[in-house]
Enzyme design. Structure first.
Site, PDB file in Angstrom:
ATOM      1  N   ARG A 248       0.716  -1.277  -0.121  1.00 55.58           N
ATOM      2  CA  ARG A 248      -0.225   0.210   0.078  1.00 55.58           C
ATOM      3  C   ARG A 248       1.072   1.415  -0.201  1.00 55.58           C
ATOM      4  O   ARG A 248       0.333   2.430  -0.475  1.00 55.58           O
ATOM      5  CB  ARG A 248      -0.853   0.096   1.173  1.00 55.58           C
ATOM      6  CG  ARG A 248      -2.113  -0.909   0.728  1.00 55.58           C
ATOM      7  CD  ARG A 248      -3.001  -1.081   2.252  1.00 55.58           C
ATOM      8  NE  ARG A 248      -2.417  -1.730   3.336  1.00 55.58           N
ATOM      9  CZ  ARG A 248      -2.497  -2.690   3.686  1.00 55.58           C
ATOM     10  NH1 ARG A 248      -2.599  -3.676   3.072  1.00 55.58           N
ATOM     11  NH2 ARG A 248      -1.679  -3.076   4.948  1.00 55.58           N
TER      12      ARG A 248
ATOM     13  N   GLU B  40       5.846  -8.314  14.284  1.00 64.70           N
ATOM     14  CA  GLU B  40       5.176  -8.812  15.403  1.00 64.70           C
ATOM     15  C   GLU B  40       4.810 -10.298  15.404  1.00 64.70           C
ATOM     16  O   GLU B  40       4.510 -10.984  16.512  1.00 64.70           O
ATOM     17  CB  GLU B  40       3.833  -8.008  15.760  1.00 64.70           C
ATOM     18  CG  GLU B  40       2.835  -7.867  14.688  1.00 64.70           C
ATOM     19  CD  GLU B  40       3.098  -6.985  13.568  1.00 64.70           C
ATOM     20  OE1 GLU B  40       2.079  -6.387  12.923  1.00 64.70           O
ATOM     21  OE2 GLU B  40       4.014  -6.385  13.323  1.00 64.70           O
TER      22      GLU B  40
END
Length: 178
Positions: free
Chosen positions: A66, A103
């Site tokens: 994006r 993460e």
């Protein structure tokens, strides 16, 4: 009497969709694609994301995927060039490669070795700053080619994940803190 102008945060709240339990249970994903599809919204995001860095960069680096949308639009709007920082295995010519921590695991980004000349001033753009892994990796890749990262612009910053703290020394501009 004129009404108050819409803030960028209000615009993002109005245009973005919240997707519950995506990509996993308990997470509310803020989908930016409706904001990208809105011509006035996209223009406003681009104008505001580059404004603090006006005149300070020669090229914009967009992070897959994006970040490409923002970087291409911003490069066009500012009359600068754009380079892509891609996931591993997507670029056809010799690359620099950097592995980083996410993460939920690890990732690898690549940059063509000759896409950015040494000394080029680069603005990094992406949609979301979370843990700082992706942006930090892009900054390291740009450093490998001798570029100077002058700052980072993101639409959303997930404050609780501490990404900004991992980008010490870089000016970070976020359109909305979530």
């Amino acid at each position: 009497m004129n009404p108050e102008p819409e803030t960028i945060s209000d615009l993002l709240d109005r245009l973005c969709e919240i997707v519950p339990d995506y990509p996993s249970a308990g997470i509310s994903f803020k989908d930016l694609t409706p904001a990208f599809a809105d011509a006035a919204g996209l223009r406003r995001m681009v104008d505001e994301i580059v404004a603090p860095f006006a005149g300070q960069f020669d090229v914009i680096a967009g992070l897959e995927a994006r970040g490409f949308v923002l970087a291409a639009a911003a490069a066009y709007a500012t009359g600068t060039g754009m380079v892509t920082v891609r996931k591993a295995g997507k670029l056809p010519r010799p690359v620099h490669r950097d592995e980083y921590t996410l993460e939920y695991g690890t990732g690898t980004l690549e940059l063509h070795r000759d896409d950015v000349a040494p000394g080029t001033r680069v603005l990094i753009l992406d949609d979301v700053l979370a843990t700082g892994g992706t942006v930090g990796s892009a900054a390291r890749l740009l450093d490998m080619v001798g570029a100077k990262v002058i700052g980072v612009g993101v639409v959303l910053e997930l404050q609780d994940l501490g990404g900004r703290e991992k980008l010490s020394g870089l000016q970070v501009h976020s359109l909305q803190l979530v």
